[in-house]
Design a protein around this motif. Sequence first.
Motif, PDB file in Angstrom:
ATOM      1  N   THR A  28       3.331  -1.507   9.941  1.00  0.00           N
ATOM      2  CA  THR A  28       1.937  -1.937   9.836  1.00  0.00           C
ATOM      3  C   THR A  28       1.339  -1.476   8.520  1.00  0.00           C
ATOM      4  O   THR A  28       1.358  -0.279   8.199  1.00  0.00           O
ATOM      5  CB  THR A  28       1.098  -1.386  11.000  1.00  0.00           C
ATOM      6  OG1 THR A  28       1.578  -1.911  12.233  1.00  0.00           O
ATOM      7  CG2 THR A  28      -0.367  -1.766  10.853  1.00  0.00           C
ATOM      8  N   SER A  29       0.817  -2.415   7.748  1.00  0.00           N
ATOM      9  CA  SER A  29       0.084  -2.079   6.524  1.00  0.00           C
ATOM     10  C   SER A  29      -1.308  -1.596   6.905  1.00  0.00           C
ATOM     11  O   SER A  29      -1.999  -2.241   7.699  1.00  0.00           O
ATOM     12  CB  SER A  29      -0.042  -3.305   5.618  1.00  0.00           C
ATOM     13  OG  SER A  29       1.219  -3.776   5.209  1.00  0.00           O
ATOM     14  N   LEU A  30      -1.720  -0.479   6.330  1.00  0.00           N
ATOM     15  CA  LEU A  30      -3.054   0.062   6.569  1.00  0.00           C
ATOM     16  C   LEU A  30      -3.885  -0.087   5.302  1.00  0.00           C
ATOM     17  O   LEU A  30      -3.429   0.257   4.210  1.00  0.00           O
ATOM     18  CB  LEU A  30      -2.983   1.540   6.953  1.00  0.00           C
ATOM     19  CG  LEU A  30      -2.105   1.918   8.150  1.00  0.00           C
ATOM     20  CD1 LEU A  30      -2.105   3.432   8.336  1.00  0.00           C
ATOM     21  CD2 LEU A  30      -2.569   1.215   9.419  1.00  0.00           C
ATOM     22  N   VAL A  31      -5.087  -0.610   5.446  1.00  0.00           N
ATOM     23  CA  VAL A  31      -6.008  -0.717   4.315  1.00  0.00           C
ATOM     24  C   VAL A  31      -7.301  -0.008   4.696  1.00  0.00           C
ATOM     25  O   VAL A  31      -7.960  -0.369   5.668  1.00  0.00           O
ATOM     26  CB  VAL A  31      -6.299  -2.179   3.950  1.00  0.00           C
ATOM     27  CG1 VAL A  31      -7.308  -2.241   2.807  1.00  0.00           C
ATOM     28  CG2 VAL A  31      -5.018  -2.904   3.554  1.00  0.00           C
ATOM     29  N   PHE A  32      -7.641   1.007   3.917  1.00  0.00           N
ATOM     30  CA  PHE A  32      -8.847   1.786   4.153  1.00  0.00           C
ATOM     31  C   PHE A  32      -9.928   1.383   3.151  1.00  0.00           C
ATOM     32  O   PHE A  32      -9.698   1.385   1.947  1.00  0.00           O
ATOM     33  CB  PHE A  32      -8.562   3.279   3.990  1.00  0.00           C
ATOM     34  CG  PHE A  32      -7.671   3.868   5.053  1.00  0.00           C
ATOM     35  CD1 PHE A  32      -8.212   4.483   6.169  1.00  0.00           C
ATOM     36  CD2 PHE A  32      -6.289   3.795   4.926  1.00  0.00           C
ATOM     37  CE1 PHE A  32      -7.387   5.033   7.137  1.00  0.00           C
ATOM     38  CE2 PHE A  32      -5.457   4.344   5.896  1.00  0.00           C
ATOM     39  CZ  PHE A  32      -6.010   4.954   7.008  1.00  0.00           C
ATOM     40  N   TYR A  33     -11.096   1.078   3.679  1.00  0.00           N
ATOM     41  CA  TYR A  33     -12.266   0.807   2.859  1.00  0.00           C
ATOM     42  C   TYR A  33     -13.145   2.067   2.815  1.00  0.00           C
ATOM     43  O   TYR A  33     -13.200   2.824   3.777  1.00  0.00           O
ATOM     44  CB  TYR A  33     -13.094  -0.331   3.451  1.00  0.00           C
ATOM     45  CG  TYR A  33     -12.499  -1.715   3.310  1.00  0.00           C
ATOM     46  CD1 TYR A  33     -13.124  -2.677   2.525  1.00  0.00           C
ATOM     47  CD2 TYR A  33     -11.337  -2.078   3.987  1.00  0.00           C
ATOM     48  CE1 TYR A  33     -12.606  -3.962   2.404  1.00  0.00           C
ATOM     49  CE2 TYR A  33     -10.808  -3.352   3.873  1.00  0.00           C
ATOM     50  CZ  TYR A  33     -11.451  -4.293   3.078  1.00  0.00           C
ATOM     51  OH  TYR A  33     -10.929  -5.554   2.952  1.00  0.00           O
ATOM     52  N   MET A  34     -13.841   2.271   1.698  1.00  0.00           N
ATOM     53  CA  MET A  34     -14.840   3.339   1.587  1.00  0.00           C
ATOM     54  C   MET A  34     -14.254   4.687   2.001  1.00  0.00           C
ATOM     55  O   MET A  34     -14.828   5.422   2.802  1.00  0.00           O
ATOM     56  CB  MET A  34     -16.060   3.009   2.459  1.00  0.00           C
ATOM     57  CG  MET A  34     -16.708   1.680   2.118  1.00  0.00           C
ATOM     58  SD  MET A  34     -17.917   1.136   3.345  1.00  0.00           S
ATOM     59  CE  MET A  34     -16.844   0.660   4.720  1.00  0.00           C
ATOM     60  N   SER A  35     -13.121   5.041   1.433  1.00  0.00           N
ATOM     61  CA  SER A  35     -12.384   6.197   1.945  1.00  0.00           C
ATOM     62  C   SER A  35     -12.033   7.251   0.906  1.00  0.00           C
ATOM     63  O   SER A  35     -11.351   8.225   1.231  1.00  0.00           O
ATOM     64  CB  SER A  35     -11.086   5.711   2.600  1.00  0.00           C
ATOM     65  OG  SER A  35     -10.313   4.984   1.668  1.00  0.00           O
ATOM     66  N   SER A  36     -12.475   7.096  -0.336  1.00  0.00           N
ATOM     67  CA  SER A  36     -12.011   7.997  -1.396  1.00  0.00           C
ATOM     68  C   SER A  36     -12.415   9.445  -1.147  1.00  0.00           C
ATOM     69  O   SER A  36     -11.720  10.373  -1.567  1.00  0.00           O
ATOM     70  CB  SER A  36     -12.536   7.534  -2.758  1.00  0.00           C
ATOM     71  OG  SER A  36     -13.954   7.503  -2.771  1.00  0.00           O
ATOM     72  N   HIS A  37     -13.532   9.660  -0.458  1.00  0.00           N
ATOM     73  CA  HIS A  37     -13.991  11.024  -0.188  1.00  0.00           C
ATOM     74  C   HIS A  37     -13.228  11.668   0.962  1.00  0.00           C
ATOM     75  O   HIS A  37     -13.384  12.865   1.224  1.00  0.00           O
ATOM     76  CB  HIS A  37     -15.485  10.993   0.161  1.00  0.00           C
ATOM     77  CG  HIS A  37     -15.784  10.265   1.425  1.00  0.00           C
ATOM     78  ND1 HIS A  37     -15.511   8.923   1.570  1.00  0.00           N
ATOM     79  CD2 HIS A  37     -16.293  10.690   2.607  1.00  0.00           C
ATOM     80  CE1 HIS A  37     -15.855   8.552   2.791  1.00  0.00           C
ATOM     81  NE2 HIS A  37     -16.324   9.598   3.435  1.00  0.00           N
ATOM     82  N   ASN A  38     -12.400  10.891   1.655  1.00  0.00           N
ATOM     83  CA  ASN A  38     -11.763  11.370   2.880  1.00  0.00           C
ATOM     84  C   ASN A  38     -10.242  11.326   2.801  1.00  0.00           C
ATOM     85  O   ASN A  38      -9.571  11.389   3.831  1.00  0.00           O
ATOM     86  CB  ASN A  38     -12.232  10.505   4.057  1.00  0.00           C
ATOM     87  CG  ASN A  38     -12.911  11.321   5.139  1.00  0.00           C
ATOM     88  OD1 ASN A  38     -12.673  12.516   5.257  1.00  0.00           O
ATOM     89  ND2 ASN A  38     -13.759  10.679   5.917  1.00  0.00           N
TER      90      ASN A  38
END
Length: 258
Positions: A171-181
């Motif tokens: 499964t490919s995971l794409v995280f949005y708005m996540s650079s701080h985490n």
Amino acid sequence: MLRNVFFPKGFVTLVGAGPGDVDHMTLGALKALQTAQALLYDALVSEDILALAPARCVKICVGKRGDRLSISQSNTNALMVKLVERGLHVVRLKGGDPSVFGRVEEERQYLEAHGIRHKTLPGVTAASAAAAQFQFPLTHRGEARALTFLTGRTKDGDIDLRAEGVSDPMTSLVFYMSSHNVAHIAETLTNAGRTADTPVAIVENAGRPQAQLRTGRLAELALLVKAAAFAGPVLLGVGAAFAYARDIDLTVSTVRYA
């Protein structure tokens, strides 16, 4: 300019502007924008896109950019209603696709509660723009059979990654708005069973001419993000498909279609 497009008075069009480059806008979004009488737009919408609206159109930035100051969602909702009550065609212009972490359902419910007619137009989401720009697949036969979008930013500031939802290496995971985490994300994925050498791709300003790509492995994710010191919106991809990311020279690869 496209003509013969009819919008009744007192109407809202919820429009996906794509990730910022005007070339990523749909034809439907262009038609709506060119007939707008009032435009409420997110902070990441580019000046090139805003310039497509009529000169007499009322343009109001309603923010929505990470932790930066912006108009609250409740005030944005109320402003839409106020403008519609003046008989205007209101375009609520949202970055990316309204249905992907775009709060569009909150806005639709508010409009419906006030008896206001509306329609929604999709937009190119940042993951699709990044995949095209840096030439990697989001799914790939034999290596990535599923795709999951996740947010790194929730209403209460926490992020919940359930092991059963993120552990599958296919499964490919794409995280949005996540650079701080990213440190928490990397630790959680590792604990869920993702190997340290799982490919990662990090894209800043996906779809825009100034986009940047960083690639590496899950074990070094936090260090990669820290070293890059990104200032723009960041998209994070985790999974086998992201090993195909190509570090394209955008200054020579960008072709404009007039």
